[in-house]
Design an enzyme around this catalytic site. Structure first.
Site, mmCIF file in Angstrom:
data_model
loop_
_atom_site.group_PDB
_atom_site.id
_atom_site.type_symbol
_atom_site.label_atom_id
_atom_site.label_comp_id
_atom_site.label_asym_id
_atom_site.label_seq_id
_atom_site.Cartn_x
_atom_site.Cartn_y
_atom_site.Cartn_z
ATOM 1 N N GLU A 1 -74.049 -15.081 -72.938
ATOM 2 C CA GLU A 1 -74.907 -15.688 -71.909
ATOM 3 C C GLU A 1 -75.927 -16.616 -72.593
ATOM 4 O O GLU A 1 -76.426 -16.288 -73.680
ATOM 5 C CB GLU A 1 -75.660 -14.546 -71.197
ATOM 6 C CG GLU A 1 -76.707 -14.983 -70.196
ATOM 7 C CD GLU A 1 -77.564 -13.793 -69.718
ATOM 8 O OE1 GLU A 1 -77.834 -12.867 -70.520
ATOM 9 O OE2 GLU A 1 -77.958 -13.803 -68.534
ATOM 10 N N ASN B 1 -77.783 -19.709 -63.927
ATOM 11 C CA ASN B 1 -77.354 -19.078 -65.168
ATOM 12 C C ASN B 1 -75.824 -19.050 -65.093
ATOM 13 O O ASN B 1 -75.244 -18.280 -64.314
ATOM 14 C CB ASN B 1 -77.956 -17.664 -65.242
ATOM 15 C CG ASN B 1 -77.736 -17.027 -66.591
ATOM 16 O OD1 ASN B 1 -76.864 -17.423 -67.351
ATOM 17 N ND2 ASN B 1 -78.523 -16.011 -66.888
ATOM 18 N N LYS C 1 -74.251 -16.740 -62.185
ATOM 19 C CA LYS C 1 -74.663 -15.330 -62.172
ATOM 20 C C LYS C 1 -75.145 -14.890 -60.790
ATOM 21 O O LYS C 1 -76.046 -15.517 -60.206
ATOM 22 C CB LYS C 1 -75.769 -15.137 -63.223
ATOM 23 C CG LYS C 1 -76.198 -13.705 -63.466
ATOM 24 C CD LYS C 1 -77.156 -13.665 -64.668
ATOM 25 C CE LYS C 1 -77.604 -12.289 -65.059
ATOM 26 N NZ LYS C 1 -78.450 -12.304 -66.275
ATOM 27 N N CYS D 1 -74.019 -10.783 -67.948
ATOM 28 C CA CYS D 1 -75.020 -9.780 -68.316
ATOM 29 C C CYS D 1 -75.271 -8.716 -67.257
ATOM 30 O O CYS D 1 -74.516 -7.776 -67.122
ATOM 31 C CB CYS D 1 -76.311 -10.459 -68.756
ATOM 32 S SG CYS D 1 -77.339 -9.281 -69.677
#
Ligand code: CDV
Length: 340
Positions: free
Chosen positions: A70, A132, A149, A193
Site C-alpha cells: 500500500e 488510496n 480502498k 491493508c
C-alpha cells in the site's frame, strides 16, 4: 444408515460431481515485493529504483507477478496532520497519472521482464478526488484494473493524544466496490491493508470468482485506540489472511511496508497464503525483500467445489443482516416482567 454407495446425503468433503481428480494445473510464480521504510523526503525516482531492483531480482527467480505494498511510492503520510506540519506539501504525495513521469520506468522494466505487478499509491483524479489505490498490471504492461480502498481506518480530525496520527479518513475518499478481473490465468481481486481484516472483503471478491487476492499494507505495530493489540499484530495479520484464503478457496498475497518509517515501527511479515489456509511463503526481514512462491490456481477448486461450494451451500436469504444493517443490534434487555 448411509452406505458407501448412498449418494442421497450431501457430502461436503466431495465435489458435487465426484471426487476431485488430478488436474493439469495452472502454475504461477508469484512474490510479495515487501518494502522497508520510505523516508518523508525520499525522491520518487529513488523509490522507483528500489521497486525496479525488486523486479530485476524477481526476473532471476522466474516470478510472473509481484505485489508491492500500500502507498508504495511514498512514506505513509496519513501519520501527519498537515496544518500542524507547515513543511508538508500534501499534494506531493499523490499521483495524477499512472503510469506517470516517475512510474513509467517501472512499467517498462516489468514489461521487459514479462513480469506483472500490483502497486499501491495515493491517487489524485483530474476532478480532484483522492483515493488510496492499487492497480494491477499484466505481463505485457497493460493496466488490467484499479481498486480503491473501501475500509478507510483511523480518523478525520487531528487527535493530539496519539503518538502519531492515522488520517486516512481525512486524506482519502472510500472506494465503493470489490471488482475482479481475468488475469494471470485466473481471476484476480485486490484489497488494501485494513480491508484484509474484514471478512466481507474476501467474500465479495470470491463472489466475483476471485482465486488470487492481492493485498498491500502499512500496519503500525502500535495501535493507539487499544495498545493491548500491539503484541498481536503479526498474529492478527496472518489470522485474517489465512481465514480469508481458506473460507473462500483463494490464494492471498500480503505485501507489507515494514520497519521503522519516520519513527513509527510497522509490521513486515509479508506472505503468500494458499487456499488451504497455510502460509506457504513468509518474509524473513523488515526491509526490501521478495517473498516468492510457486502456486497452482487449480488448488482453489479443492475448496471452491467442496466445503465452500457457494452455489450448493450458501444461504444468502439468511444473511440479510450483512447488508441491511451496519452496527450490531443486540436483543433488548429483558424487562422485569420478562425475568419473572
Ligand atoms: N493502513 C492501514 O489500513 N492500517 C490499519 C491500521 C491503522 C489498523 C490496518 O488495518 O493495518
Amino acid at each position: 444408515m448411509a452406505t458407501m454407495t448412498d449418494t442421497s446425503a450431501p457430502d461436503p468433503d466431495r465435489a458435487a460431481d465426484g471426487p476431485l481428480t488430478e488436474r493439469p494445473g495452472r502454475p504461477l510464480t508469484v512474490a510479495a515485493a515487501q518494502l522497508g521504510p520510505i523516508g518523508r523526503n525520499e525522491p520518487r525516482d529513488a523509490v522507483v529504483d528500489r521497486l525496479i531492483a525488486l523486479v530485476e531480482r524477481a526476473a532471476t527467480r522466474g516470478v510472473e507477478l509481484i505485489v508491492f505494498p500500500e502507498l508504495a511510492l511514498t512514506t505513509f503520510f496519513p501519520r501527519w496532520f498537515v496544518e500542524g506540519e507547515p513543511d508538508l506539501d500534501l499534494d506531493w504525495f499523490y499521483e495524477r497519472e499512472m503510469p506517470g513521469p516517475h512510474t513509467r520506468r517501472l512499467f517498462d522494466a516489468a514489461k521487459a521482464h514479462r513480469i506483472g505487478f500490483s502497486l499501491g499509491y495515493a491517487e489524485l483524479t483530474p476532478d480532484g478526488h483522492r483515493y488510496n489505490t492499487q492497480i494491477l498490471v499484466e505481463r505485457d504492461g497493460t493496466v488490467v484494473g484499479r481498486y480503491r480502498k473501501v475500509h478507510l481506518p483511523g480518523h478525520r480530525e487531528h487527535e493530539p493524544w496519539r503518538e502519531f496520527q492515522h488520517l486516512e479518513r481525512r486524506y482519502f475518499e472510500p472506494g465503493d466496490s470489490f471488482p475482479t478481473w481475468r488475469a494471470f490465468g485466473g481471476v484476480v481481486g485486490m484489497a488494501i491493508c485494513n480491508d484484509r481484516r474484514w471478512p466481507e472483503t474476501y467474500r465479495c471478491l470470491a463472489l466475483g470468482g476471485a482465486e488470487l487476492i492481492l493485498i498491500g499494507y502499512n500496519t503500525p505495530l502500535h495501535y493507539a485506540p487499544d495498545p493491548t493489540q500491539d503484541p498481536l499484530q503479526a498474529h492478527h495479520n496472518h489470522l485474517v489472511m489465512a481465514a480469508g484464503a481458506y473460507q473462500n478457496g483463494c490464494y492471498v498475497i500480503g505485501s507489507a511496508k515494514g520497519g521503522n518509517e519516520e519513527g513509527v515501527d510497522a509490521l513486515a511479515d509479508s506472505c503468500v497464503v494458499a487456499p488451504n489456509g497455510r502460509v506457504v511463503a513468509l518474509a524473513t526481514t523488515t526491509g526490501d525483500e521478495l517473498v516468492v512462491s510457486d502456486i497452482d490456481l487449480d488448488l482453489c477448486a479443492h475448496y471452491k467445489a467442496t466445503l465452500f461450494d457457494f452455489e450448493r451451500y450458501r444461504r444468502p436469504e439468511v444473511y440479510t443482516a450483512i447488508t441491511a444493517q451496519k452496527a450490531a443490534v443486540p436483543p433488548p434487555h429483558p424487562t422485569q416482567e420478562g425475568r419473572s
